[in-house]
Design a protein around this motif. Sequence first.
Motif, short mmCIF file in Angstrom:
data_model
loop_
_atom_site.label_atom_id
_atom_site.label_comp_id
_atom_site.label_asym_id
_atom_site.label_seq_id
_atom_site.Cartn_x
_atom_site.Cartn_y
_atom_site.Cartn_z
N GLN A 165 -30.26 -9.43 -33.72
CA GLN A 165 -29.28 -8.95 -32.76
C GLN A 165 -28.16 -8.19 -33.42
O GLN A 165 -27.59 -8.61 -34.41
N ARG A 166 -27.88 -7.03 -32.87
CA ARG A 166 -26.87 -6.16 -33.45
C ARG A 166 -26.00 -5.65 -32.32
O ARG A 166 -26.28 -5.86 -31.14
N THR A 167 -24.92 -5.00 -32.70
CA THR A 167 -24.03 -4.41 -31.70
C THR A 167 -23.81 -2.95 -32.09
O THR A 167 -23.70 -2.63 -33.27
N LEU A 168 -23.78 -2.11 -31.07
CA LEU A 168 -23.51 -0.70 -31.34
C LEU A 168 -22.02 -0.44 -31.16
O LEU A 168 -21.44 -0.79 -30.12
N LEU A 169 -21.40 0.12 -32.19
CA LEU A 169 -20.01 0.56 -32.05
C LEU A 169 -20.07 2.06 -31.79
O LEU A 169 -20.44 2.84 -32.67
N LEU A 170 -19.74 2.44 -30.56
CA LEU A 170 -19.78 3.86 -30.21
C LEU A 170 -18.35 4.40 -30.21
O LEU A 170 -17.55 4.07 -29.35
N PHE A 171 -18.05 5.19 -31.23
CA PHE A 171 -16.72 5.77 -31.34
C PHE A 171 -16.63 7.00 -30.45
O PHE A 171 -17.45 7.91 -30.58
N ARG B 17 -23.13 -10.46 -46.69
CA ARG B 17 -23.56 -9.70 -45.51
C ARG B 17 -22.85 -8.35 -45.47
O ARG B 17 -21.68 -8.24 -45.82
N LYS B 18 -23.62 -7.36 -45.01
CA LYS B 18 -23.06 -6.02 -44.96
C LYS B 18 -22.67 -5.66 -43.53
O LYS B 18 -23.16 -6.25 -42.57
N LEU B 19 -21.84 -4.67 -43.42
CA LEU B 19 -21.43 -4.17 -42.11
C LEU B 19 -22.67 -3.81 -41.29
O LEU B 19 -22.78 -4.13 -40.11
N THR B 20 -23.62 -3.18 -42.00
CA THR B 20 -24.82 -2.70 -41.31
C THR B 20 -25.77 -3.82 -40.91
O THR B 20 -26.74 -3.57 -40.19
N ASP B 21 -25.52 -5.04 -41.39
CA ASP B 21 -26.33 -6.17 -40.94
C ASP B 21 -25.99 -6.53 -39.49
O ASP B 21 -26.78 -7.16 -38.80
N TYR B 22 -24.79 -6.13 -39.08
CA TYR B 22 -24.33 -6.53 -37.76
C TYR B 22 -24.15 -5.36 -36.79
O TYR B 22 -24.26 -5.53 -35.60
N PHE B 23 -23.81 -4.20 -37.38
CA PHE B 23 -23.41 -3.10 -36.50
C PHE B 23 -24.14 -1.80 -36.77
O PHE B 23 -24.45 -1.48 -37.92
N ASP B 24 -24.42 -1.09 -35.66
CA ASP B 24 -24.82 0.31 -35.77
C ASP B 24 -23.60 1.13 -35.38
O ASP B 24 -22.80 0.69 -34.54
N LEU B 25 -23.44 2.27 -36.01
CA LEU B 25 -22.28 3.10 -35.68
C LEU B 25 -22.76 4.41 -35.07
O LEU B 25 -23.77 4.98 -35.51
N SER B 26 -22.05 4.85 -34.04
CA SER B 26 -22.38 6.13 -33.43
C SER B 26 -21.06 6.83 -33.12
O SER B 26 -20.05 6.16 -32.87
N PHE B 27 -21.05 8.17 -33.18
CA PHE B 27 -19.79 8.89 -33.02
C PHE B 27 -19.96 10.04 -32.04
O PHE B 27 -20.97 10.74 -32.05
N THR B 28 -18.94 10.21 -31.19
CA THR B 28 -18.96 11.36 -30.30
C THR B 28 -17.51 11.76 -30.05
O THR B 28 -16.59 11.00 -30.30
N ALA B 29 -17.32 12.99 -29.58
CA ALA B 29 -15.95 13.46 -29.34
C ALA B 29 -15.89 14.10 -27.95
O ALA B 29 -16.89 14.63 -27.45
N LEU B 30 -14.71 13.99 -27.34
CA LEU B 30 -14.52 14.64 -26.03
C LEU B 30 -13.30 15.55 -26.11
O LEU B 30 -12.32 15.21 -26.77
N PRO B 31 -13.37 16.69 -25.45
CA PRO B 31 -12.21 17.58 -25.48
C PRO B 31 -11.07 17.06 -24.59
O PRO B 31 -11.24 16.07 -23.88
N HIS B 32 -9.97 17.73 -24.64
CA HIS B 32 -8.79 17.33 -23.87
C HIS B 32 -9.07 17.38 -22.37
O HIS B 32 -9.58 18.38 -21.86
N LYS B 33 -8.73 16.29 -21.69
CA LYS B 33 -9.09 16.17 -20.28
C LYS B 33 -8.35 17.19 -19.42
O LYS B 33 -8.86 17.67 -18.41
N ILE B 34 -7.15 17.52 -19.82
CA ILE B 34 -6.37 18.44 -18.99
C ILE B 34 -6.45 19.86 -19.51
O ILE B 34 -6.71 20.79 -18.77
N LEU B 35 -6.34 20.02 -20.83
CA LEU B 35 -6.33 21.36 -21.40
C LEU B 35 -7.71 22.00 -21.38
O LEU B 35 -7.84 23.22 -21.41
N ALA B 36 -8.75 21.16 -21.39
CA ALA B 36 -10.11 21.71 -21.35
C ALA B 36 -10.90 20.90 -20.33
O ALA B 36 -11.95 20.32 -20.64
N SER B 37 -10.38 20.86 -19.13
CA SER B 37 -10.90 19.91 -18.15
C SER B 37 -12.38 20.13 -17.80
O SER B 37 -13.14 19.19 -17.65
N GLU B 38 -12.80 21.41 -17.76
CA GLU B 38 -14.20 21.65 -17.40
C GLU B 38 -15.15 21.13 -18.47
O GLU B 38 -16.12 20.44 -18.18
#
Length: 677
Positions: free
Chosen positions: A190-196, A234-255
Amino acid sequence: NGIPTTHIHTLSSPKPKLNGHSPYSTPALQIINDEKQFTLSGLSPGSNLNDQISAWDLRDVGFDYNLVAVFGSQSTGKSTLLNRLFGTNFDVMDESKRQQTTKGIWMCRGNDMNVLVMDVEGTDGRERGEDQDFERKSALFSLASSEVLIVNLWEHQVGLYQGANMGLLKTVFEVNLGLFGNKSQENANQRTLLLFVIRDHIGTTPLANLQTTLTADLQRIWDTLSKPVELQDRKLTDYFDLSFTALPHKILASERFESDVRALRGRFTNKSRDDFVFKPAYHKRIPADGVAFYMEGIWEQVQSNKDLDLPTQQELLAQFRCDEILTSALADDPIEAGKVIDGLGEMMRSWRSQALSRYDSEASRYHQGVYKRKRADLAGTLDSTLSPLFLGQLKNLHKAALVSFKAETVAGLKVEGYNFADVVIKARAGAEGRFSDGAREAVVAEGDAMWQWEEELRLLQDEIRSVADQLRKDETKKMINAIERSFKKQIAEPVDVQLSRPTPLIWDNVLRTYTETLATSEDLYLSKARSFDCTDDENDEAVTTLRQRAWAALRAKIDEQTADTAILTKLRTYFEERFRYDEHGVPRVWKPEDDIDGTFKKAKDATLDLISLYAKIAPQDPDLAYAPPEDGEAESDAPGLIVFSETKALELGARFRREADAYYVEAKRSTVMGIAQ
Ligand code: GDP
Ligand code: MG
């Protein structure tokens, strides 16, 4: 100000319709209220999680559901994001009203998807101590119960430890590991995904760079975690998967914001995508109808976990105690003086037990796992602090024991009639006893490898042995010297007498005296040496020395008695006894008719024969034939059996003849004078 108004959920809103999952149609349920109570049994009718699971049509889906939660600072658009991703209707702060949302942990069912979504509402923890507690507990709860934890942060928070809540994450990781880290067989995979999700990403720094920074930060956090002993590697990777994504500014780039969020939503809904987030490995394997009960259990553990109150308290406490003990133990460095410290063990044991009991009294009410782990740390630090004192004490005990052994032995050897072996045995027993007593006293933890002293005792025993050996050699030497002196004294008179009475058995007599006296001396040595515990080799060597010295003494005596003047006196006396005295010892008065020439010749020849008798030590009895001991240090003219050389004998003969001739002339003259009267 252009910010779209989102649906605001209020507790007083009417019970929602159970069918028809249109957007925002399902109200969020406050599963943890601001009193930190779980709502399993229902805070108010229709508002407990068990009922709500049924109301959300999830009771009978078995494992066919997922659980996602969010983590991040206040007002970073978490609720906004969740609502867009899952069609939930969590409270979003209304910028225009600056209204406060209701504190607690909220849950909502995703719209048209079997997803349970958790949102956390609270004031920023850093502002008030009380909220810090809720912040930590809710974060731990989210991490422990969800399959995917969305870690939400502003782009400008990346790399800022405090700003990005990394401190909180560290605490949460640490406690999570302590509470739930020991995976059983059942949930081993059992692992947990940390989605940044990086918000307000401007784009100047590529996502890959931000990802590198965050990964490194996380790794650093993991490395500095205080882990349970059994999970040390135990290593970080024994417990967690890491994933990364980015979102633009909600107001300045709303579309673009909206379309990117829609794309991100695909990762939660489209099972056939490679980057689908709800991987089976993340599932907690709790059937949906047990989720409420399961989550309540987690919350109870989180609630009762005291580490969360003050997560570094034990660490600080342990560190503090260690430092305190360390300082006091080393304050006046009691060992530096090189002296044995009386009662050091007692002192050290009480330092140790005081430190541990103070720690126990203050720390034992905290989480048992952490408490025990830190206690072991403290004990380890104490031991490694005290151990050098122990080793110093051993060294000083060793030194003191050796000094006392020497002093006691030397004093014992001054006592009349001492027995060397007895003196050494007594002194050794005393010294070793004092060392062992002192060492035993200084032991802090019996049986532990750190507190062994047997090796030091063995070193001491070796040194005592070599000191005793040296003392014995010195004593043996002294004894041989004494025996030699006594030997010389014993042979002096008899040999003098024997050498001044020349008979054909002169050497038999001298050698008999010599061998008898030497035998007595050897016996004397051997009887004394018995108390010295000498080895056979040492005895052989000593006896050889004794013999060499005895022979040298005899030869010195012989040389003294056969020096020119002495031998000439002996010859003269011998000659006179035969020429100037008659066989009755009466002085002769020569008459003309006496055979002066015949008497003279007889006496002279007999005396001249003596020279060859004295010239070589040659007994008549072959049993007395003596081979002088070989002198190891081979002096070139080591005294052998020759007393004087042929040349010397001739010279002596010549000198004697001159003297004898004078006697002859004197005798002749006396007869002439007798006639003249
Ligand atoms: P939460 O406290 O993290 O749940 O944040 P909210 O979702 O309540 O949003 C807080 C405020 O930030 C609201 O006024 C939102 O309109 C605004 N907001 C939401 N998302 C974003 C975003 O991506 N960028 C910016 N700059 N503001 C946002
Ligand atoms: Mg919110």
